[in-house]
Design an enzyme around this catalytic site. Sequence first.
Site, short mmCIF file in Angstrom:
data_model
loop_
_atom_site.label_atom_id
_atom_site.label_comp_id
_atom_site.label_asym_id
_atom_site.label_seq_id
_atom_site.Cartn_x
_atom_site.Cartn_y
_atom_site.Cartn_z
CE1 TYR A 132 -3.05 -2.94 0.04
CE2 TYR A 132 -4.19 -1.87 1.85
CZ TYR A 132 -4.12 -2.86 0.90
OH TYR A 132 -5.15 -3.77 0.79
CE LYS A 187 1.57 -18.01 -3.48
NZ LYS A 187 0.78 -19.27 -3.51
CG ASP A 220 -2.49 -20.08 -2.73
OD1 ASP A 220 -1.84 -19.95 -1.68
OD2 ASP A 220 -2.08 -20.75 -3.70
CG ASP A 244 -7.78 -4.47 2.84
OD1 ASP A 244 -8.86 -4.45 3.46
OD2 ASP A 244 -7.47 -3.59 2.02
CG ASP A 248 -13.27 -6.81 2.83
OD1 ASP A 248 -13.04 -6.34 3.96
OD2 ASP A 248 -13.50 -6.09 1.84
#
Length: 356
Positions: A132, A187, A220, A244, A248
């Site tokens: 970000y 990851k 994933d 983030d 959600d």
Amino acid sequence: MNPRIVVLEGDGIGPEIIAGTVRVVEAALRQSNGAVDLVPKPIGLAALERHGHTVPAETRQAIDAADGILLGPVTSHVYDIFKPENANPSAYLRKTYDLYANVRPARSRQGVKSMSDKVDLVVMRENTEGFYADRNLMDGNGELRPNEDTVLSVRLVTRKASLRIARAGFELARARGGKKRVSLVHKANVLRRGDGLFLECCREVAQDYPEIAVDDFHIDAAAMHLILRPEHFDVIITTNMFGDILSDEAAGLVGGLGLAPGLNAGDRIAMAQAVHGSAPDIAGQGIANPSAEMLSAAMLLEWLGHRRNDAALRRAGTLIHAAVDKTIARGETLTPDLGGKASTDAFSAAVAGAIG
């Protein structure tokens, strides 16, 4: 001296849900005999129009002297990280006050149609680094465009930030009791250096918490397992962007973003902020669901209560959680997103009444 909370309405539905939240906070404080000074200040698009800055000087000065912040949703896409006067207020506050721990719980509730009734977890999201660009300490230059056809996105991962978010997550897992499990999401098989450092730091901190079970997932796989067996998860510790996304997804399992609270916590100050956005399409209609903002405020009161060893503030937070649950479970005064026809004001009144 009473703790001070700066109240910032935000954009879109912000003024509506903040008004309902303040009403509920005041009811909870009366019931618990707690005391907090609520200090309203300008923020966002309205502040830009009136004061020439999305976070005016008077707001910054008030926050500098405050113990907490209650922030309504902001319309993120209209802000510009390259213009300081038009900065995204949420990102600005998180970065300026080093609110490094974004705590996002998700829990199944009686009376809510959801994909699973077995969810009770918290996503502990690192809040200051990652991809970000407006939060990675690179002054907005996290995305580079050497020519019209190419963009390079630079990701920042530091040992300091990784260690402190890991410790915050393990402390939360210890305090929650229950499963006492931490799941590390990364990851590292592809982002070997960045996520490798993050994972290394988390495992280092884990050694100080032998009573906490630890596992780890590639992002994933974590996304899949969150759908297939959400009951496995307790506290998820992860990096900024992954957190983030997963928070959600977790909200979607339990009824949507209208029930998704969040707390941005630093070492000195914390900011209550619902996960959802400003919903300009329904702004001013009086039908927004204030639950997530109320639950975020409850988290802030509990955080302040623990820091100050103030049982009344902790109890006020607990009362809000219980009142929101009770109001939703009754099913008599629900906003349209929850399947009802009640207004924001009517729902807020019902929650305040449930506290009494």
